[in-house]
Enzyme design. Structure first.
Site, PDB file in Angstrom:
ATOM      1  N   GLU A 292       9.251-116.072 -59.344  1.00 56.63           N
ATOM      2  CA  GLU A 292       8.159-115.504 -59.578  1.00 56.63           C
ATOM      3  C   GLU A 292       6.497-116.183 -59.249  1.00 56.63           C
ATOM      4  O   GLU A 292       6.825-117.079 -59.917  1.00 56.63           O
ATOM      5  CB  GLU A 292       7.738-114.502 -61.248  1.00 56.63           C
ATOM      6  CG  GLU A 292       6.858-113.913 -61.585  1.00 56.63           C
ATOM      7  CD  GLU A 292       6.975-113.569 -62.854  1.00 56.63           C
ATOM      8  OE1 GLU A 292       6.982-112.252 -63.351  1.00 56.63           O
ATOM      9  OE2 GLU A 292       7.384-114.533 -63.721  1.00 56.63           O
ATOM     10  N   LYS A 352       7.288-105.393 -60.249  1.00 61.60           N
ATOM     11  CA  LYS A 352       8.099-105.548 -62.313  1.00 61.60           C
ATOM     12  C   LYS A 352       7.713-104.931 -62.209  1.00 61.60           C
ATOM     13  O   LYS A 352       6.539-103.919 -62.889  1.00 61.60           O
ATOM     14  CB  LYS A 352       7.326-106.589 -62.179  1.00 61.60           C
ATOM     15  CG  LYS A 352       7.310-106.796 -63.647  1.00 61.60           C
ATOM     16  CD  LYS A 352       7.189-108.615 -64.155  1.00 61.60           C
ATOM     17  CE  LYS A 352       7.542-108.365 -65.526  1.00 61.60           C
ATOM     18  NZ  LYS A 352       7.448-109.825 -66.077  1.00 61.60           N
ATOM     19  N   CYS A 403      12.405-112.152 -63.778  1.00 61.51           N
ATOM     20  CA  CYS A 403      11.975-112.684 -65.578  1.00 61.51           C
ATOM     21  C   CYS A 403      11.700-111.830 -66.772  1.00 61.51           C
ATOM     22  O   CYS A 403      12.918-111.979 -67.015  1.00 61.51           O
ATOM     23  CB  CYS A 403       9.534-113.452 -65.508  1.00 61.51           C
ATOM     24  SG  CYS A 403       9.788-114.474 -66.366  1.00 61.51           S
TER      25      CYS A 403
END
Length: 534
Positions: A292, A352, A403
């Site tokens: 990321e 995301k 994440c």
């Protein structure tokens, strides 16, 4: 002044000050024990391999809460929550100061406080450790959903990556794993309480003692019985994967000010990997995973960034997943993963889905600014995507959980139910320095590996990157803030564990048990009050 009886039978006065000190110590015993239970629970979490400390932590918490009134249980639960969450979440204040960290820990500890009330309520029931463990999971479920989409960091399951209970993740996910740990801990206290009662009274209540012992033995036995579900065989062959850790030029929030340097670091490390492959020092990867934020320069709008990425991907000659920040003309930013083909360039994207509140977007910005001016570092909010992330990389279906998403059960499970044979958790921990955060997150990925019986690859900007087999073992990992490239052959799998199949059902069942037990106690008390009033 009070008095005590001496061995000779005479009354010996006790100074009032000593009597007051004794009463004070007795009053402080449970609050101190509550804080201690939280601290011990924290110590059970990574990077310490002390998973078993969760059991005495819950036993001590059970002693604090059993039979308490609601107000006392709320206070004791909050103290336990603070003892647990303050040290666990200290990394959240790494670069923004103590106020956000203290505020987050205090708010999240309120959920533990409410859980404490529930535990105290059901502690009056037979087999109370069962209902108390269910109440704990209900509290975790609430904390994972509200406010702002929830904050599941610190779920008990995430501290058990090295523990004997880990196989239960494959049975019912993090709720069943956490339930087993809490049940065993509460059961330890109840067993000790029954034994102490037997020694004090001379009576031997076999039934209650046997029931208490079962609350300890059943979770352990279930974990042993679940071992066959932990399988790391290659059902669909294998894939050779590379994870790039390019590192960042500087720690802290300002690493974004050197976005080009971060991109160059990852491109250079990929090109170095290509040289190692050409020289025969490492095997050729089927695909490559960047972390990321490895390119915070939008490659669709920045031609220079596109050239850098394209050169690195062509050098390695394999499809590569790039973590980028996309900056459309209007609307929110996008935290996006891009499949970059060495011949065709960018061919697929995943935005995301669960963006981080107060990190990637700022809720209630004017109010939050009163406490920290750092909110204005996030000048433009990120927006969430709405599609499940599964990339086809050289014939391998790779599920993506970016994440923060790895902490959410649904965000990882969705990728597997949509066909992922392998899971990738690209992350950026640069803003949290050398704190324990990266190890806590790595433990989550290990639990996810067992939960869904998939290899998990964790590429991180600054560490710790890792390759995890489906049985939760780490086969390779990097050091923090060190450029590196991991290359490993991992098994590909397509079968579904019971946990993957049943989804949220175990959590729902435990929530119903908890609510039902608390409701039964409430109705019984109401009947008793009405009877007493007549």
């Amino acid at each position: 002044m009070s008095a005590t009886i001496t061995p000779t039978g005479t009354r010996q006065p006790v100074p009032a000050s000593s009597d007051r000190a004794g009463r004070l110590l007795r009053r402080l015993a449970r609050p101190a024990a509550a804080v201690l239970s939280g601290v011990v629970l924290f110590l059970s979490f990574p990077p310490r391999p002390l998973w078993w400390l969760a059991l005495p932590a819950f036993a001590l918490l059970g002693w604090c809460l059993r039979g308490r009134r609601a107000r006392a249980a709320f206070g004791l639960g909050h103290l336990a929550g603070l003892g647990f969450l303050l040290p666990l979440l200290v990394w959240t204040g790494e670069e923004v100061g103590a106020v956000p960290w203290l505020a987050l820990a205090a708010v999240e500890a309120l959920f533990v406080a409410l859980t404490g009330v529930g535990v105290a309520v059901v502690s009056r029931l037979p087999l109370w450790p069962v209902w108390a463990a269910a109440v704990w999971i209900l509290g975790e479920g609430l904390r994972a959903r509200v406010p702002f989409g929830g904050f599941p960091w610190g779920k008990i399951a995430f501290g058990q990556a090295d523990g004997v209970f880990l196989p239960l993740a494959a049975v019912g996910g993090t709720p069943v794993l956490g339930f087993a740990v809490a049940l065993c801990g509460f059961g330890l206290y109840e067993t000790a309480r029954r034994l102490r009662q037997q020694r004090r009274t001379g009576e031997f209540p076999r039934g209650p003692l046997a029931a208490a012992a079962l609350t300890v033995l059943v979770p352990v036995t279930a974990a042993v019985a679940a071992l066959p579900l932990v399988d790391d065989s290659a059902e669909d062959g294998t894939a050779t994967v590379a994870a790039i850790q390019g590192n960042v030029p500087r720690l802290g929030l300002d690493f974004n000010a050197q976005r080009r340097a971060v991109l160059d670091n990852h491109a250079n490390r990929t090109e170095q990997l290509a040289e190692d492959v050409a020289a025969g020092r490492v095997p050729e990867p089927d695909f490559v995973l960047w972390p990321e934020n490895s390119s915070d320069l939008d490659p669709y709008r920045n031609g220079d960034a596109r050239l850098v990425i394209d050169r690195a991907v062509k050098a390695i000659g394999a499809p590569t997943v790039i973590g980028a920040v996309l900056t459309p003309d209007t609307g929110p930013l996008r935290n996006t993963l891009i499949t970059w083909d060495p011949e065709k360039g960018p061919v697929a994207t995943y935005d995301k889905r669960h963006v981080q509140p107060f990190g990637e977007y700022i809720p209630m910005r004017p109010f939050v600014r009163l406490f920290s001016s750092d909110v204005d570092r996030v000048r433009r909010d990120f927006g969430p995507g709405d599609k499940v992330g599964v990339f086809d990389l050289a014939g391998t279906k790779v599920g993506l959980a970016t994440c923060y998403e790895a902490a959410f059960d649904w965000a990882v499970r969705d990728t597997v139910t949509h066909g992922a044979q392998l899971i990738s958790v690209p992350s950026n921990n640069a803003t949290f320095g050398r704190s324990e955060m990266t190890y806590q997150q790595l433990a989550m990925s290990r639990v996810r590996a067992v939960e869904h019986s998939r290899a998990v690859v964790v590429p991180v900007t600054s560490g710790v990157s890792a390759v995890i087999r489906p049985d939760g073992t780490i086969v390779q990992q990097t050091r923090m803030f060190t450029p590196d490239a991991l290359v490993a052959e991992v098994p590909l799998r397509s079968s579904l564990t019971p946990a993957t199949r049943v989804g949220t059902l175990p959590e729902g069942v435990l929530a119903v048990l908890a609510l039902g037990a608390m409701g039964w106690v409430g109705r019984t008390r109401a009947k008793e009050r009405r009877a007493a009033a007549r």
